[in-house]
Design a protein around this motif. Structure first.
Motif, PDB file in Angstrom:
ATOM      1  N   THR A  50      46.191  67.932   9.966  1.00 58.71           N
ATOM      2  CA  THR A  50      47.053  67.573  11.084  1.00 58.71           C
ATOM      3  C   THR A  50      47.102  66.065  11.277  1.00 58.71           C
ATOM      4  O   THR A  50      48.163  65.478  11.463  1.00 58.71           O
ATOM      5  N   GLU A  51      45.931  65.448  11.263  1.00 58.04           N
ATOM      6  CA  GLU A  51      45.879  63.993  11.395  1.00 58.04           C
ATOM      7  C   GLU A  51      44.567  63.462  10.855  1.00 58.04           C
ATOM      8  O   GLU A  51      43.608  64.207  10.662  1.00 58.04           O
ATOM      9  N   CYS A  52      44.564  62.151  10.608  1.00 57.66           N
ATOM     10  CA  CYS A  52      43.379  61.476  10.098  1.00 57.66           C
ATOM     11  C   CYS A  52      43.023  60.366  11.083  1.00 57.66           C
ATOM     12  O   CYS A  52      43.914  59.645  11.547  1.00 57.66           O
ATOM     13  N   VAL A  53      41.757  60.267  11.413  1.00 59.79           N
ATOM     14  CA  VAL A  53      41.335  59.236  12.374  1.00 59.79           C
ATOM     15  C   VAL A  53      40.152  58.458  11.796  1.00 59.79           C
ATOM     16  O   VAL A  53      39.458  58.965  10.907  1.00 59.79           O
ATOM     17  N   PRO A  54      39.905  57.244  12.302  1.00 58.42           N
ATOM     18  CA  PRO A  54      38.735  56.499  11.834  1.00 58.42           C
ATOM     19  C   PRO A  54      37.459  57.314  12.064  1.00 58.42           C
ATOM     20  O   PRO A  54      37.345  58.016  13.073  1.00 58.42           O
ATOM     21  N   HIS A  55      36.544  57.218  11.109  1.00 53.12           N
ATOM     22  CA  HIS A  55      35.356  58.082  11.132  1.00 53.12           C
ATOM     23  C   HIS A  55      34.611  58.038  12.466  1.00 53.12           C
ATOM     24  O   HIS A  55      34.192  59.070  12.982  1.00 53.12           O
ATOM     25  N   ASP A  56      34.492  56.831  13.025  1.00 57.44           N
ATOM     26  CA  ASP A  56      33.704  56.731  14.269  1.00 57.44           C
ATOM     27  C   ASP A  56      34.437  57.310  15.488  1.00 57.44           C
ATOM     28  O   ASP A  56      33.854  57.424  16.564  1.00 57.44           O
ATOM     29  N   GLN A  57      35.692  57.674  15.312  1.00 53.50           N
ATOM     30  CA  GLN A  57      36.426  58.295  16.434  1.00 53.50           C
ATOM     31  C   GLN A  57      36.632  59.795  16.243  1.00 53.50           C
ATOM     32  O   GLN A  57      37.265  60.458  17.066  1.00 53.50           O
ATOM     33  N   LEU A  58      36.080  60.323  15.146  1.00 57.81           N
ATOM     34  CA  LEU A  58      36.377  61.717  14.786  1.00 57.81           C
ATOM     35  C   LEU A  58      35.951  62.700  15.875  1.00 57.81           C
ATOM     36  O   LEU A  58      36.737  63.517  16.343  1.00 57.81           O
TER      37      LEU A  58
END
Ligand code: ACO
Length: 275
Positions: A188-196
């Motif tokens: 669905t979407e990709c986010v920065p690792h620290d915001q996962l």
């Protein structure tokens, strides 16, 4: 050597404020799916599905992998040494929990924290929403060790990705980054690792606020209509809404429309009504 840890330890979960955080728990083996893990996941999913204190299920992996696919030692080699009956048994155990998850009563969110290969595409597809870390990598690596992407993996790629991208993905055995997986429709979407985790929590909180009967009917309808003609879908959706009405749907709708039309306390275009 087969994994000595007891079956119960292969899956972990905790329930926090209506969200069941379930993790594949073989981090030292990159959470590849052994027969024990597959059996345990079915046990855990069955246990959580009808609990009143669980509204949303999040599926993630311990350590730096989501799941490195099937366990090449225990799922493949050991079973093949024992014979066809074992191969079939292991397939059924794996497919059983993916299927349960595809048609789960509760909303499901995949939190793809790292490696995601081959046999992991079954549960990836089963999760209603998939949020990936930008550190995650996705691969149909089957071709790299001379098999075809079975267990539904080809179907997942063909259904979710544009055809040319899916074909390349299956034939080349190259990995996609989280960002590419998002662009090609695999997540669905990709986010920065620290915001996962924060992003998944945010999605889970929004899902929790919806009417649970309507949410379940919606996710199942979305999966069913994918395979229907327009006319069949139209008819099926009328029947499903009518069935939903009998599950308390009239009452919740009356309440929601009252809040919008009469009390003017919410707008459906801007968020969920107050349950
Ligand atoms: N099956 C069995 N064992 C596995 C699997 C797997 N799918 N994936 C990882 N492991 C084991 C490794 O053998 C290793 O075991 P060891 O500590 O006893 O040597 C341990 O997990 C850690 O893995 P490493 O390879 O050391 O970790 P690294 O970070 O270097 O690499 C990676 C990670 C890229 C995920 C690598 O482990 C890998 O390629 N795994 C296989 C991925 C794959 O192609 N899976 C099959 C997809 S096809 C299908 O599922 C049908």
């Amino acid at each position: 050597k087969p994994d000595p840890r007891p079956q119960e330890e292969t899956v972990k979960y905790e329930i926090v404020d209506g969200v069941a955080w379930v993790s594949l728990n073989r981090p030292d083996k990159k959470n590849c799916q052994s027969p024990k893990l597959n059996r345990q996941m079915k046990v855990v999913l069955d246990e959580l599905e009808f609990r009143d204190d669980v509204q949303v299920l999040v599926l993630t992996g311990e350590g730096d992998a989501w799941s490195a696919g099937m366990d090449l030692l225990e799922y493949f080699r050991h079973a093949e040494q024992e014979g066809l009956h074992k191969v079939r048994q292991h397939q059924r155990e794996a497919y059983a929990w993916w299927e349960r998850l595809r048609w789960y009563e509760k909303a499901t969110v995949g939190m793809i924290n790292g490696w995601c290969f081959g046999g992991a595409y079954g549960p990836l597809f089963a999760c209603d929403i998939a949020i990936a870390s930008d550190k995650a990598q996705f691969g149909l690596s089957e071709i790299n060790w001379a098999i075809l992407p079975g267990g539904g993996a080809s179907k997942v790629a063909a259904d979710l990705m544009p055809y040319r991208k899916a074909m390349y993905h299956a034939m080349m055995g190259e990995n996609l980054t989280g960002k590419q997986a998002e662009e090609q429709g695999l997540v669905t979407e990709c986010v920065p690792h620290d915001q996962l985790k924060a992003r998944v929590q945010e999605v889970a909180d929004k899902l929790k606020a919806k009417d649970s009967q309507a949410l379940r009917a919606t996710k199942w309808a979305m999966r069913r209509v994918m395979e229907m003609t327009y006319d069949n879908a139209e008819d099926y959706l009328i029947r499903t809404q009518e069935a939903l009405n009998d599950f308390g749907g009239w009452e919740t709708r009356k309440e929601a429309t009252k809040q919008f039309l009469d009390e003017k306390t919410f707008k459906p275009g801007l968020g969920a009504f107050d349950k």
